[in-house]
Design a protein around this motif. Structure first.
Motif, mmCIF file in Angstrom:
data_model
loop_
_atom_site.group_PDB
_atom_site.id
_atom_site.type_symbol
_atom_site.label_atom_id
_atom_site.label_comp_id
_atom_site.label_asym_id
_atom_site.label_seq_id
_atom_site.Cartn_x
_atom_site.Cartn_y
_atom_site.Cartn_z
ATOM 1 N N PRO A 11 0.835 -1.203 0.000
ATOM 2 C CA PRO A 11 0.000 0.000 0.000
ATOM 3 C C PRO A 11 0.870 1.254 0.000
ATOM 4 O O PRO A 11 1.892 1.311 0.702
ATOM 5 C CB PRO A 11 -0.782 -0.122 1.320
ATOM 6 C CG PRO A 11 0.120 -0.913 2.213
ATOM 7 C CD PRO A 11 0.790 -1.910 1.300
ATOM 8 N N PRO A 12 0.513 2.276 -0.760
ATOM 9 C CA PRO A 12 1.283 3.518 -0.712
ATOM 10 C C PRO A 12 1.405 4.085 0.701
ATOM 11 O O PRO A 12 2.405 4.735 1.028
ATOM 12 C CB PRO A 12 0.483 4.461 -1.622
ATOM 13 C CG PRO A 12 -0.236 3.546 -2.568
ATOM 14 C CD PRO A 12 -0.577 2.330 -1.749
ATOM 15 N N LEU A 13 0.418 3.821 1.557
ATOM 16 C CA LEU A 13 0.441 4.362 2.914
ATOM 17 C C LEU A 13 1.544 3.768 3.778
ATOM 18 O O LEU A 13 1.759 4.239 4.901
ATOM 19 C CB LEU A 13 -0.919 4.151 3.595
ATOM 20 C CG LEU A 13 -2.083 4.956 3.008
ATOM 21 C CD1 LEU A 13 -3.372 4.662 3.765
ATOM 22 C CD2 LEU A 13 -1.800 6.455 3.057
ATOM 23 N N LEU A 14 2.256 2.762 3.276
ATOM 24 C CA LEU A 14 3.443 2.309 3.994
ATOM 25 C C LEU A 14 4.477 3.420 4.110
ATOM 26 O O LEU A 14 5.311 3.417 5.016
ATOM 27 C CB LEU A 14 4.087 1.119 3.266
ATOM 28 C CG LEU A 14 3.733 -0.289 3.707
ATOM 29 C CD1 LEU A 14 4.499 -1.299 2.867
ATOM 30 C CD2 LEU A 14 4.050 -0.508 5.183
ATOM 31 N N VAL A 15 4.431 4.379 3.192
ATOM 32 C CA VAL A 15 5.383 5.491 3.186
ATOM 33 C C VAL A 15 4.807 6.614 4.040
ATOM 34 O O VAL A 15 3.744 7.160 3.718
ATOM 35 C CB VAL A 15 5.624 5.978 1.743
ATOM 36 C CG1 VAL A 15 6.601 7.134 1.720
ATOM 37 C CG2 VAL A 15 6.122 4.819 0.888
ATOM 38 N N PRO A 16 5.463 6.971 5.151
ATOM 39 C CA PRO A 16 4.894 7.979 6.054
ATOM 40 C C PRO A 16 4.540 9.293 5.371
ATOM 41 O O PRO A 16 3.564 9.943 5.753
ATOM 42 C CB PRO A 16 6.008 8.165 7.092
ATOM 43 C CG PRO A 16 6.701 6.835 7.133
ATOM 44 C CD PRO A 16 6.683 6.365 5.695
ATOM 45 N N ALA A 17 5.288 9.696 4.352
ATOM 46 C CA ALA A 17 4.996 10.952 3.665
ATOM 47 C C ALA A 17 3.623 10.934 3.010
ATOM 48 O O ALA A 17 3.005 11.978 2.809
ATOM 49 C CB ALA A 17 6.077 11.235 2.613
ATOM 50 N N LEU A 18 3.136 9.752 2.675
ATOM 51 C CA LEU A 18 1.811 9.625 2.080
ATOM 52 C C LEU A 18 0.735 9.423 3.130
ATOM 53 O O LEU A 18 -0.419 9.784 2.923
ATOM 54 C CB LEU A 18 1.797 8.455 1.093
ATOM 55 C CG LEU A 18 2.425 8.738 -0.264
ATOM 56 C CD1 LEU A 18 2.770 7.448 -0.977
ATOM 57 C CD2 LEU A 18 1.465 9.556 -1.111
ATOM 58 N N ALA A 19 1.099 8.813 4.251
ATOM 59 C CA ALA A 19 0.111 8.523 5.290
ATOM 60 C C ALA A 19 -0.249 9.747 6.113
ATOM 61 O O ALA A 19 -1.341 9.823 6.691
ATOM 62 C CB ALA A 19 0.641 7.418 6.200
ATOM 63 N N GLY A 20 0.644 10.729 6.192
ATOM 64 C CA GLY A 20 0.362 11.942 6.946
ATOM 65 C C GLY A 20 0.090 11.666 8.417
ATOM 66 O O GLY A 20 0.805 10.905 9.071
ATOM 67 N N ALA A 21 -0.989 12.236 8.931
ATOM 68 C CA ALA A 21 -1.314 12.111 10.346
ATOM 69 C C ALA A 21 -1.637 10.681 10.747
ATOM 70 O O ALA A 21 -1.573 10.328 11.929
ATOM 71 C CB ALA A 21 -2.480 13.030 10.699
ATOM 72 N N ALA A 22 -1.995 9.844 9.770
ATOM 73 C CA ALA A 22 -2.341 8.449 10.063
ATOM 74 C C ALA A 22 -1.129 7.530 10.016
ATOM 75 O O ALA A 22 -1.273 6.314 10.143
ATOM 76 C CB ALA A 22 -3.390 7.962 9.075
ATOM 77 N N ALA A 23 0.065 8.063 9.852
ATOM 78 C CA ALA A 23 1.254 7.236 9.660
ATOM 79 C C ALA A 23 1.460 6.234 10.785
ATOM 80 O O ALA A 23 1.846 5.090 10.551
ATOM 81 C CB ALA A 23 2.491 8.123 9.508
ATOM 82 N N ALA A 24 1.198 6.644 12.027
ATOM 83 C CA ALA A 24 1.450 5.764 13.167
ATOM 84 C C ALA A 24 0.579 4.516 13.140
ATOM 85 O O ALA A 24 0.933 3.503 13.750
ATOM 86 C CB ALA A 24 1.229 6.525 14.476
ATOM 87 N N LEU A 26 0.190 2.426 10.911
ATOM 88 C CA LEU A 26 0.840 1.318 10.213
ATOM 89 C C LEU A 26 2.262 1.064 10.718
ATOM 90 O O LEU A 26 3.041 0.389 10.048
ATOM 91 C CB LEU A 26 0.859 1.572 8.702
ATOM 92 C CG LEU A 26 -0.498 1.570 8.008
ATOM 93 C CD1 LEU A 26 -0.322 1.753 6.502
ATOM 94 C CD2 LEU A 26 -1.276 0.285 8.279
ATOM 95 N N ASP A 27 2.583 1.581 11.895
ATOM 96 C CA ASP A 27 3.934 1.365 12.432
ATOM 97 C C ASP A 27 4.245 -0.121 12.592
ATOM 98 O O ASP A 27 5.364 -0.562 12.291
ATOM 99 C CB ASP A 27 4.101 2.082 13.777
ATOM 100 C CG ASP A 27 4.379 3.575 13.607
ATOM 101 O OD1 ASP A 27 4.630 4.015 12.463
ATOM 102 O OD2 ASP A 27 4.332 4.298 14.625
ATOM 103 N N ASP A 28 3.283 -0.896 13.074
ATOM 104 C CA ASP A 28 3.526 -2.330 13.258
ATOM 105 C C ASP A 28 3.762 -3.020 11.916
ATOM 106 O O ASP A 28 4.603 -3.916 11.807
ATOM 107 C CB ASP A 28 2.342 -2.991 13.979
ATOM 108 C CG ASP A 28 2.259 -2.608 15.447
ATOM 109 O OD1 ASP A 28 3.229 -2.026 15.962
ATOM 110 O OD2 ASP A 28 1.213 -2.878 16.064
ATOM 111 N N LEU A 29 3.023 -2.613 10.904
ATOM 112 C CA LEU A 29 3.211 -3.187 9.576
ATOM 113 C C LEU A 29 4.590 -2.820 9.027
ATOM 114 O O LEU A 29 5.289 -3.668 8.468
ATOM 115 C CB LEU A 29 2.112 -2.700 8.637
ATOM 116 C CG LEU A 29 2.221 -3.138 7.168
ATOM 117 C CD1 LEU A 29 2.270 -4.651 7.036
ATOM 118 C CD2 LEU A 29 1.061 -2.553 6.359
#
Length: 222
Positions: A11-24, A26-29
């Motif tokens: 998923p693109p959201l694996l990259v914190p720059a794309l996840a934004g405020a929701a980045a944390a 997916l930290d476990d992933l």
């Protein structure tokens, strides 16, 4: 000779720059992916090849570049024109983060038949030397009402069967048509591993569906 495998989602959201405020969220992933990828380096492989699903089958060299600009952030890997599809771009990012390099990147068409998939796996592992594979594969995107493909009651047991097989260092006998109906984009990439896990030990590092898409992280090692 296949000595190690890491299976990670893309998923693109694996990259914190794309996840934004929701980045944390997916930290476990991210941690599981990093651990699985490090296993490839620890295996003493002579070569690491990356396999991922895409709209068309194609092979790319070790220097191939990719970008996440189409998904909202111009995060780049490699030099030159961005040619890698999403799955292989995320795969290269994961390798770069662990200071590992790939010998080649292989896109396999989402609708490739099982024989084509298995044939690629055999070619990658019969070239001599110790080979490791990073396989980029998502599970079903129809696990909940908020999933990209909405809820399909068949999706959850289908994903469970995938994870159970991977936990035995095996690949399930996918029904290609059903996998497509359930939006299992990782089906073809996983089938590249068909018959290759014999003698390897398996470990599931992550298994969840935080956004209604099945994400699993697995490593097979000697």
């Amino acid at each position: 000779m296949l000595v190690a495998v890491a299976v990670c989602p893309h998923p693109p959201l694996l990259v914190p720059a794309l996840a934004g405020a929701a980045a944390a969220e997916l930290d476990d992933l991210r941690a599981a992916c990093a651990s699985a990828v490090r296993s490839l380096g620890d295996a003493g492989a002579d070569t690491i090849a990356v396999v991922g699903g895409a709209s068309t089958t194609a092979a790319y060299g070790a220097d191939a570049a990719g970008s996440l600009a189409p998904w909202g952030a111009d995060v780049r890997v490699g030099e030159g024109e961005a040619v890698l599809p999403l799955s292989l771009t995320i795969g290269r990012l994961l390798l770069d983060e662990e200071h590992l390099g790939a010998s080649a990147f292989h896109a396999i068409s989402f609708d490739a038949d099982p024989a084509e998939c298995a044939g690629l796996g055999r070619r990658l592992t019969e070239r001599g030397g110790r080979t490791a594979l990073l396989v980029m594969a998502d599970g079903s995107a129809r696990l909940t009402e908020k999933s990209p493909g909405y809820l399909d009651p068949r999706a959850e047991p289908y994903d469970r069967a995938i994870v159970r097989a991977l936990a035995r260092a095996e690949v399930p006998a996918f029904d290609v048509a059903e996998a497509a109906e359930l939006w299992v984009q990782g089906r073809a990439a996983l089938q590249v591993l068909d018959g290759l896990g014999e003698g390897l030990s398996a470990e599931i590092l992550y298994d969840d569906a935080p956004y209604g898409v099945g994400y699993f992280v697995v490593r097979w090692t000697e």
